[in-house]
Scaffold this active site. Structure first.
Site, PDB file in Angstrom:
ATOM      1  N   VAL A  36       0.821  -1.220   0.000  1.00  0.00           N
ATOM      2  CA  VAL A  36       0.000   0.000   0.000  1.00  0.00           C
ATOM      3  C   VAL A  36       0.849   1.261   0.000  1.00  0.00           C
ATOM      4  O   VAL A  36       0.343   2.345  -0.247  1.00  0.00           O
ATOM      5  CB  VAL A  36      -0.964   0.046   1.203  1.00  0.00           C
ATOM      6  CG1 VAL A  36      -1.971  -1.073   1.106  1.00  0.00           C
ATOM      7  CG2 VAL A  36      -0.217  -0.007   2.508  1.00  0.00           C
ATOM      8  N   ASP A  62      10.528  -4.726   8.943  1.00  0.00           N
ATOM      9  CA  ASP A  62      10.099  -5.715   7.956  1.00  0.00           C
ATOM     10  C   ASP A  62      11.284  -6.588   7.591  1.00  0.00           C
ATOM     11  O   ASP A  62      12.307  -6.066   7.164  1.00  0.00           O
ATOM     12  CB  ASP A  62       9.571  -4.976   6.727  1.00  0.00           C
ATOM     13  CG  ASP A  62       8.924  -5.907   5.726  1.00  0.00           C
ATOM     14  OD1 ASP A  62       9.096  -7.138   5.852  1.00  0.00           O
ATOM     15  OD2 ASP A  62       8.252  -5.391   4.825  1.00  0.00           O
ATOM     16  N   GLU A 243      -9.547   0.238  -1.413  1.00  0.00           N
ATOM     17  CA  GLU A 243     -10.094  -1.001  -1.956  1.00  0.00           C
ATOM     18  C   GLU A 243     -10.625  -1.811  -0.803  1.00  0.00           C
ATOM     19  O   GLU A 243     -10.219  -1.604   0.344  1.00  0.00           O
ATOM     20  CB  GLU A 243      -8.992  -1.796  -2.660  1.00  0.00           C
ATOM     21  CG  GLU A 243      -8.743  -1.352  -4.057  1.00  0.00           C
ATOM     22  CD  GLU A 243      -7.757  -2.260  -4.744  1.00  0.00           C
ATOM     23  OE1 GLU A 243      -7.528  -3.391  -4.257  1.00  0.00           O
ATOM     24  OE2 GLU A 243      -7.207  -1.824  -5.763  1.00  0.00           O
ATOM     25  N   CYS A 284      -9.177   3.554 -16.005  1.00  0.00           N
ATOM     26  CA  CYS A 284      -8.991   4.656 -15.057  1.00  0.00           C
ATOM     27  C   CYS A 284     -10.330   5.125 -14.513  1.00  0.00           C
ATOM     28  O   CYS A 284     -10.484   5.311 -13.299  1.00  0.00           O
ATOM     29  CB  CYS A 284      -8.289   5.835 -15.741  1.00  0.00           C
ATOM     30  SG  CYS A 284      -6.614   5.422 -16.237  1.00  0.00           S
TER      31      CYS A 284
END
Lengths: 338, 205
Positions: A36, A62, A243, A284
């Site tokens: 993201v 990470d 999303e 788009c």
């Protein structure tokens, strides 16, 4: 003169300016689902913070480190100044390296020959333990808590699952150590009788010394725990894209953070599409429609959060200049060209 | 103090009834009676039932909302749902604890008042005769057994009386249960007439 009622007084600003203004903030976590834009956001936030703070440290927790790629510069387990900055440092914690150091350190104290054989096996074992990355990152945090060399520390975290486990670490460890210290208080004198006057364990270490070290470790961890739960010192910035899955993940993460009592009041929504009005790109416009739908839901659900909207740029955000340009949009809301 | 005969008989009767009906059933019945009384616990239970209804309503609404299309509403409902669920679980566990302690209290009372008395009374009144046997009806060893262990010769001791009550009551209750079972089974048979002749003749032709 009639009083003007400004309705927007209650609305939260769509910027991260509050984080920059809050001078007591020491620990900032940047987290969210994979891909993201966590690294981009954490690097941008670090750049903006470096302008208003004495010194900033950026730590990547990470295991698949990205800081080196983002700044096009190699970082390691020692904090290194980022090129072009004089108060921004970055660090990528490497569990392998830390463990080797640990073992090497022990090897020096005891007989060198013994450790050689055991060391290899212990190393393999240590790498396999799930949570070892979190443990090593946490060890780094403990070091930083004591020393006050950096005013603010930003964590570029791993995708959500790992991060939540990392944040639980202090509580779990504190409970474990409390138990150990209770046991040692109960059985310590007995063990001392077994081991003789010095209390030397088979591996050559002193029992009482080890207990003392564990005790100091426990107090440091409980200090970290308190600091993480204090909203003046710690905050969590959630990064997401408009999303469904990312949104669901963000909601879950926010609920879990509130159950750990870790403050979160900022959301960064990345990769927003702003197609030109006359554009005839099907994908788009369709994507824009979908993003708009979720964006409305985000505004409705998170009305007490600072929701920052970041656009999808036409080129990758890598390197110092592009990151600086991107970071400007964190504090000055992006206005799409009309 | 009512006659010792009746007291012993009563205790044995209670023990047999409890064995037949079942201790748990009795405990459940008493728990429901206790809840219907106006105690703070019963108010809690009523409040929990209301909360449960609320929770079911929220869950129904949550399932009806599409998470894709109305994410905000769905998320708010989900938060409510999770909070209610957590509260319900906590209340349930505390009520289970209350029920467990209530059961424990009942069981202790029951055991003390029945088994306890079953042991205590014979011990206390071991020398007291229950009633006197008519002289000369039974031979010596029968009279000795009837007065076992410490009642005067020629009378029935409390221990023997207790055993006699227990035995007789067990037999009576068994007989009652058999009769009830028989009546119930025969009534079942009447409800389902067996279609024997009709089906058989149809098949032949």
């Amino acid at each position: 003169m009639a009083a003007l009622i400004n309705v927007d007084d209650d609305a939260m600003e769509p910027t991260l300016q509050t984080i920059l203004d809050q001078r007591s903030l020491r620990w900032i976590f940047v987290g969210g689902k994979g891909g993201v834009g966590k690294t981009t956001t954490s690097c941008s936030l670090a750049i903006q913070l470096a302008k208003v703070r004495r010194s900033v440290l950026l730590i990547s927790t990470d295991p698949a480190h990205n800081l080196s790629d983002a700044f096009s510069q190699k970082f390691g387990k020692e904090a290194r100044l980022v090129d072009g900055f004089d108060n921004l440092s970055a660090m990528e914690i490497d569990p392998n390296g830390s463990i080797q150091d640990l073992l090497a350190g022990q090897g020096d104290d005891a007989a060198g020959g013994d450790v050689g054989g055991m060391g290899g096996m212990m190393q393999d074992l240590a790498f396999a333990i799930p949570g070892i990355d979190e443990a090593m990152s946490f060890a780094e945090v403990l070091k930083q808590v004591k020393s006050l060399s950096y005013e603010t520390i930003i964590f570029d975290t791993a995708p959500t699952g790992h991060t939540l486990r990392f944040l639980q670490f202090p509580s779990v460890l504190e409970k474990a150590l409390a138990k150990v210290s209770q046991l040692s208080n109960q059985y310590g004198p007995l063990l001392n009788g077994f081991l003789g006057n010095n209390g030397t364990l088979p591996n050559g270490q002193n029992l009482t010394e080890m207990m003392e070290k564990l005790e100091t470790l426990r107090s440091t961890i409980s200090e970290v725990n308190t600091q993480f739960k204090d909203e003046r010192l710690t905050t969590f910035v959630c990064v997401c894209i408009p999303e469904f899955l990312s949104l669901y993940e963000t909601e879950r993460m926010i609920q879990e953070l509130s159950s750990y009592q870790i403050d979160t009041h900022c959301i960064v929504v990345n990769q927003l599409l702003f197609p030109k009005p006359g554009s005839d790109c099907e994908q788009c416009t369709a994507r824009r429609r979908m993003q708009k739908k979720y964006l409305d839901q985000i505004e409705e659900l998170y009305d007490e959060f600072n929701v920052v909207k970041m656009p999808l740029l036409v080129e990758e955000v890598r390197g110092k200049e592009k990151l600086e340009k991107f970071s400007e949009m964190l504090v000055k809301p992006f206005v799409p060209p009309a | 103090m009512p006659s010792l005969l009746l007291v012993i008989f009563g205790i044995e009767l209670v023990v047999q009834l409890v064995n037949t009906i079942g201790a748990n059933t009795i405990n459940g019945l008493l728990w429901r009676i206790y809840l219907s009384l106006p105690t703070p616990l019963s108010l809690e239970v009523a409040a929990q039932r209301k909360k449960q209804k609320e929770y079911l309503a929220v869950r129904h609404e949550l399932n009806a909302t599409s998470s894709q299309d109305q994410f905000a509403k769905w998320a708010k409902l989900r938060r409510q749902h999770d909070k209610l669920l957590e509260e319900l679980e906590k209340q349930k566990s505390s009520q289970d604890a209350a029920r467990a302690s209530f059961d424990r209290y009942l069981t202790t009372t029951r055991l003390v008042s029945t088994r306890g008395l079953q042991w205590f009374l014979p011990f206390w009144y071991s020398k007291q005769p229950m009633f006197w046997l008519p002289a000369g009806w039974f031979p010596y060893y029968v009279e000795w057994f009837a007065s076992f262990p410490r009642a005067p010769m020629g009378s029935v001791s409390i221990v023997v009386w207790q055993m006699a009550c227990a035995g007789v009551l067990a037999l009576i209750i068994e007989a009652i249960l058999t009769i009830v079972g028989f009546v119930g089974a025969s009534r079942q048979k009447q409800k389902q007439p067996v279609p024997a002749a009709g089906a058989g003749s149809k098949k032949d032709s």
